[in-house]
Enzyme design. Structure first.
Site, PDB file in Angstrom:
ATOM      1  N   SER A 361       0.695  -2.025   0.042  1.00 21.97           N
ATOM      2  CA  SER A 361      -0.156  -0.184  -0.730  1.00 21.97           C
ATOM      3  C   SER A 361       0.438   1.445  -0.466  1.00 21.97           C
ATOM      4  CB  SER A 361      -0.864   0.276   1.167  1.00 21.97           C
ATOM      5  OG  SER A 361      -1.942  -1.269   1.358  1.00 21.97           O
ATOM      6  N   ARG A 376       7.434   7.021  -4.720  1.00 22.46           N
ATOM      7  CA  ARG A 376       8.168   6.529  -3.084  1.00 22.46           C
ATOM      8  C   ARG A 376       7.519   6.356  -2.418  1.00 22.46           C
ATOM      9  NH1 ARG A 376       4.443  10.769  -4.553  1.00 22.46           N
ATOM     10  NH2 ARG A 376       2.251  10.523  -3.456  1.00 22.46           N
ATOM     11  N   ASP A 414      -4.329  -2.076  -0.454  1.00 22.37           N
ATOM     12  CA  ASP A 414      -5.396  -2.301   0.198  1.00 22.37           C
ATOM     13  C   ASP A 414      -6.479  -1.623   0.283  1.00 22.37           C
ATOM     14  OD1 ASP A 414      -4.368   0.701   0.692  1.00 22.37           O
ATOM     15  OD2 ASP A 414      -4.805   0.191   2.952  1.00 22.37           O
TER      16      ASP A 414
END
Length: 681
Positions: A361, A376, A414
């Site tokens: 996630s 990132r 998620d």
């Protein structure tokens, strides 16, 4: 009784310490009103004046004798302005002054945030003048109980004052308690002479000195009328009208559609390569590995069909060192944990054909279901060697080194897992939503709406789940969201300024900080916690959103939960009126968050054209689950946006997206590829 004191003569005594050092005794201990202490108690500010440039002081107000607070307003900056009073000490009837030499943690600056060093004093705004009020306190110095004997030159200052002829005078009048004062504080140049005050000339500067001699009087607290006025102001600032909600939804829908048509948008609308909904009849054993911000979770999910499943899971704690260590080591650890889980639950060997889903996630760019390039790190991770790399390849290499027979069949977010897991059990689910520390949403769109994506041979009405990443809505232009100055402070002081504007106004990580900033503003204005040390609540993000939830859910008349929170975590005492104010303020902050969170849901429903038929929204996250009344506030906002049709859009608690949802997507992907439906994706 008015007392005229020559600070010039007192300053001359400063240069030559007296030979004798009279012992001071507390007046309440011996009952004497003629002892040297009574003179010092009647006019203790001479000691202060010797340590601070007298021209710098305009008015000093002494709140009480046992918990003394000294409030300063600057008239002009003298050469000794950096050496200002930081604390006073009261021990066994003796008092001395301590000046700051580096740490000004307890200082208050009007129009300037709390300084941490004396170098910050240079940033005192020039606008502060004789018209400043007690509400515009520049410095608040607390009396602390200290141990140890007095030391020069502080002792010399005390001796100089107690031996001066003026010290023989004592005040017989007491000033009214500030806690009983009514109305707002007036500017210093408009304040009339008050009981228990003295006007003294200090090198040509007029200094008003107020001394209170009631040792048993409580500290000043906020006035109910003043709190009501502030609450009305905050209600105006934090309220979001139905008209504003509809305007936000219109801008939101436009932003979503732009993200579907053009790559590189603020709200990226990421294709997930999850094609269509589950049927609810998926069966089999599947594994899911969830790399969260705190734990690594390995799950064995048994899909039983008809919307039923069973799950067995084990959590492994991630250390801060692992989050920052080399990326390869992090994924090697994940592979080792998976192997331990397999050996514990499948001692005879991993079942053949078992698929592995990987819940990752973090922002990733995907070109197929089993590939994802990390854009990132977030959630405190910083493992080098992973950003801009294919996470699936790195993890598959670690699995191979660990001797694991599995490879990643699907990598998911998620939020997408929440959508799929909830749809597996509830066919009315159309949106998956996260409302916890952060916020995000996922929904199922058709390829003809995702114009930036070109899949040769795909039918226009083929469905694909979209990971919105819509916490970034209105991040740079700020055209739609009703941002306050508190939201701007949170944004500009965050590790990612100007990003995630929507998330910073509704997510659980930030609501407590909005409350804290408002409280600190009232402290700086002299409304709250006069005479108390407030440095604990001045720490950024010290006030958790969970505290707001606890205050709102407190049903006691005395608001005992609020009293305990402020006392236990921040060493602050509160009144019933203040605690009632805090509860109402918490309600306003939570209400704003819930109403704004409804805008993202409404925008997706409007984009899909399902407002008339309605849908179910599966919501996961602690904010939605634990904040009192959050769901009802959200539903009311949907009604404000769509009228009676808003009642057809209902939210409910989501299924386990990162575990069960991941396993279901792995099952769907396995079945899709086996029948050759976009097998290369």
């Amino acid at each position: 009784m008015h007392l005229q004191t020559s600070f010039a003569s007192l300053s001359s005594c400063w240069a030559s310490p007296l030979k004798s050092s009279p012992t001071l005794s507390h007046p309440r201990a011996n009952g004497s009103s003629n002892c040297p202490w009574s003179a010092l108690a009647a006019h203790p500010l001479a000691v202060i004046e010797l340590l601070v440039n007298p021209l710098a002081l305009n008015r000093v107000f002494l709140a009480s004798k046992e918990k003394m607070e000294v409030f300063f307003t600057f008239v002009e900056r003298g050469p000794d302005v950096a050496q200002f009073v930081q604390t006073l000490s009261l021990q066994g009837g003796e008092m001395y002054v301590e000046t700051s030499s580096g740490n000004a943690r307890t200082a208050r600056l009007a129009g300037c945030r709390r300084p941490t060093t004396t170098s910050d004093i240079d940033r005192i705004p020039a606008a502060v003048s004789r018209s400043a009020t007690i509400s515009d306190l520049l410095f608040v110095s607390r009396i602390a109980t200290m141990t140890g004997a007095l030391k020069d030159p502080k002792e010399s200052a005390k001796q100089a004052f107690t031996s001066h002829p003026a010290s023989a005078m004592s005040s017989t009048d007491a000033m009214p308690s500030p806690s009983s004062a009514s109305g707002r504080r007036r500017s210093s140049n408009s304040l009339p002479a008050r009981r228990g005050s003295a006007s003294a000339g200090a090198f040509g500067a007029s200094t008003a000195i107020h001394t209170r001699t009631h040792a048993d009087t409580e500290l000043p607290h906020a006035q109910p009328k003043e709190l009501d006025e502030h609450l009305a102001n905050y209600e105006k600032i934090l309220s979001v009208s139905p008209q504003r909600l509809r305007m936000i939804v219109a801008g939101f829908e436009e932003t979503l559609e732009k993200g579907l048509s053009e790559p590189g948008q603020v709200v990226p609308m990421l294709p997930t390569y999850v094609f269509g909904y589950p049927t609810g009849n998926e069966t089999g054993d599947y594994l899911a590995l969830d790399l969260g911000g705190t734990n690594l979770r390995v799950c064995h999910v048994q899909l039983q069909g008809k919307g039923k499943f069973e799950i067995t899971q084990t959590k492994y704690r991630l250390t801060e060192e692992q989050k920052q260590d080399d990326g390869t080591k992090l994924f090697d650890f994940c592979a080792e944990c998976l192997m331990i889980f397999l050996k514990d639950h499948f001692p005879e060997g991993t079942p053949e054909g078992m698929a592995l889903g990987f819940t990752f996630s973090y922002p990733t760019l995907q070109e197929r279901i089993n590939q994802g390039v990390l854009v990132r790190w977030t959630k405190g991770f910083g493992a080098p060697g992973v950003e801009n790399e294919d996470v699936t390849k790195i993890f598959n290499d670690s699995l191979k080194r660990a001797g694991c027979p599995l490879t990643v069949a699907a990598i998911i977010n998620d939020t997408t897992g929440t959508l799929i897991a909830s749809r597996y059990t509830n066919p009315r689910t159309r949106i998956g939503l996260i409302l916890g520390t952060g916020t995000n949403a996922a929904y199922m769109d058709t390829l003809d709406n995702i114009t930036k994506l070109n899949i040769p041979g795909a039918e226009p009405k083929t469905q694909m789940a979209i990971n919105c990443e819509y916490g970034a809505f209105d991040s740079f232009d700020h055209k739609y969201l009703p941002r306050t100055k508190y939201d701007e402070v949170i944004d500009l002081t965050s590790n990612k300024p100007h990003e995630q504007a929507y998330e910073k106004m509704i997510a659980g990580l930030y609501l407590g900080e909005v409350f804290r900033l408002i409280i600190c503003e009232l402290i700086d204005e002299g409304v709250l916690f006069l005479g108390q040390e407030t440095y604990k609540i001045e720490k950024p993000f010290a006030f958790q959103t969970a505290f707001l939830s606890m205050m709102e859910s407190d049903v006691t008349d005395e608001q005992l939960m609020s009293a305990g929170l402020f006392l236990h975590f921040f060493d602050l005492t509160t009144t019933n009126e203040e605690r009632a104010f805090f509860k109402k303020l918490a309600y306003l902050i939570g209400l704003r968050a819930a109403r704004l969170s409804a805008c993202g849901i409404a925008a997706i429903c409007q984009h899909l054209g399902i407002v008339d038929e309605g849908c179910d929204v599966a919501v996961d996250g602690s904010l939605y689950e634990k904040y009192p009344g959050y769901a009802s506030k959200l539903h009311k906002a949907l009604e404000d946006i769509f009228g009676d049709k808003g009642r057809l859009i209902r939210s409910s608690h989501a299924e386990d997206g990162s575990g069960v949802g991941c396993a279901i997507i792995a099952a769907m992907t396995k079945e899709r590829k086996e029948r050759g439906f976009f097998a290369d994706l």
